[in-house]
Design an enzyme around this catalytic site. Structure first.
Site, PDB file in Angstrom:
ATOM      1  N   SER A 138       6.689   3.250  25.051  1.00  0.00           N
ATOM      2  CA  SER A 138       7.949   2.530  24.864  1.00  0.00           C
ATOM      3  C   SER A 138       7.878   1.211  25.611  1.00  0.00           C
ATOM      4  O   SER A 138       7.203   1.101  26.643  1.00  0.00           O
ATOM      5  CB  SER A 138       9.124   3.347  25.408  1.00  0.00           C
ATOM      6  OG  SER A 138      10.319   2.575  25.427  1.00  0.00           O
ATOM      7  N   TYR A 151      13.194   7.371  32.692  1.00  0.00           N
ATOM      8  CA  TYR A 151      12.522   7.355  31.387  1.00  0.00           C
ATOM      9  C   TYR A 151      11.393   6.335  31.384  1.00  0.00           C
ATOM     10  O   TYR A 151      10.279   6.603  30.909  1.00  0.00           O
ATOM     11  CB  TYR A 151      13.530   7.037  30.292  1.00  0.00           C
ATOM     12  CG  TYR A 151      12.942   6.884  28.913  1.00  0.00           C
ATOM     13  CD1 TYR A 151      12.470   7.989  28.209  1.00  0.00           C
ATOM     14  CD2 TYR A 151      12.865   5.634  28.300  1.00  0.00           C
ATOM     15  CE1 TYR A 151      11.926   7.849  26.939  1.00  0.00           C
ATOM     16  CE2 TYR A 151      12.331   5.486  27.038  1.00  0.00           C
ATOM     17  CZ  TYR A 151      11.863   6.595  26.357  1.00  0.00           C
ATOM     18  OH  TYR A 151      11.330   6.453  25.096  1.00  0.00           O
TER      19      TYR A 151
END
Length: 245
Positions: A138, A151
């Site tokens: 990501s 995250y």
């Protein structure tokens, strides 16, 4: 067909980017197994894939946060030609409010699961002298994002694994690359951040919108295919220009 006869394991293939990737892999002839935690959802996904592509994927229920489940998954599917690590969770939270149990769940699902699934499946790839591993990371692991540190840490770890595995496995015929999506319109992300926040994120990109799951799937397919044969240790960023701005 590009993946005719290629055995592929795709984790987290029942929705979003994973489902879009499964559609494309099946359309290109892959012998595909997808995973997910929910058996009913998995069977719904394989039925939908069969209707849409005319080809059948196998489904194995697996919880990537549970190392026993990861080992069982490896035993059921090995050997595979291509391993795609897509499963992941992202309960966003400011650092000062982060629930330790949710942080642990993210580390287990997003990092430990892929690490030990690779450890279980790589030996057969190395023994054959060929294999391909693709990780879905990501842009959160590449840029600072307030309220998203835990995250981001898991995705940064996957980026490090991509580089390390590429060096560790490369001389024995196994390539390892990653795709780093930016904001992408999926049901799970909409549930997490809301439609207006997602729209604002897209408007801030140079392209002026968020991505679609199928656009990320195309990058995953490229890395999973022989077309990327001179690539290893690379991360392909698919983010509408977000990290360039």
């Amino acid at each position: 067909m590009e993946f005719d006869g290629t055995t592929i394991l795709l984790t987290g293939g029942t929705s979003g980017i994973g489902f879009a990737t499964a559609e494309r892999l099946l359309a290109e002839g892959a012998e595909l197994t997808i995973t997910g935690r929910d058996r009913e959802r998995g069977h719904e996904a394989t039925s939908a894939l069969a209707r849409q592509t005319g080809r059948k994927a196998s489904f194995v229920a697996a919880d990537m946060s549970d190392m026993t489940s990861v080992r069982d998954l490896a035993r059921q599917v090995e050997p595979v030609d291509v391993l795609i690590h897509n499963a992941g969770i992202f309960p966003f939270s400011p650092t000062v409010d982060q629930d330790p149990s949710l942080f642990g769940a993210m580390m287990d699902t997003n990092v430990r699961g892929p690490f030990f699934l690779t450890a279980a499946l790589a030996p057969a790839m190395l023994a054959r002298g060929h294999g391909n591993i693709v990780l879905v990371t990501s842009t959160a692991g590449m840029t600072g994002q307030a309220g998203n540190a835990a995250y981001a840490a898991t995705k940064g770890a996957l980026s490090a694994l991509t580089r390390s595995w590429a060096v560790e496995f490369g001389s024995r015929g196994v390539r390892v690359n990653a795709v780093a999506p930016g904001a992408t319109q999926t049901a799970s992300l909409l549930d997490e951040v809301g439609e207006s926040t997602l729209a604002d994120s897209g408007a801030a990109n140079p392209i002026g919108r968020v991505g679609q799951a199928g656009e990320i799937a195309e990058a995953i397919l490229f890395l999973a295919s022989p077309r990327s044969s001179y690539m290893t240790g690379s991360t392909v960023v698919v983010d509408g220009g977000h990290t360039a701005a």
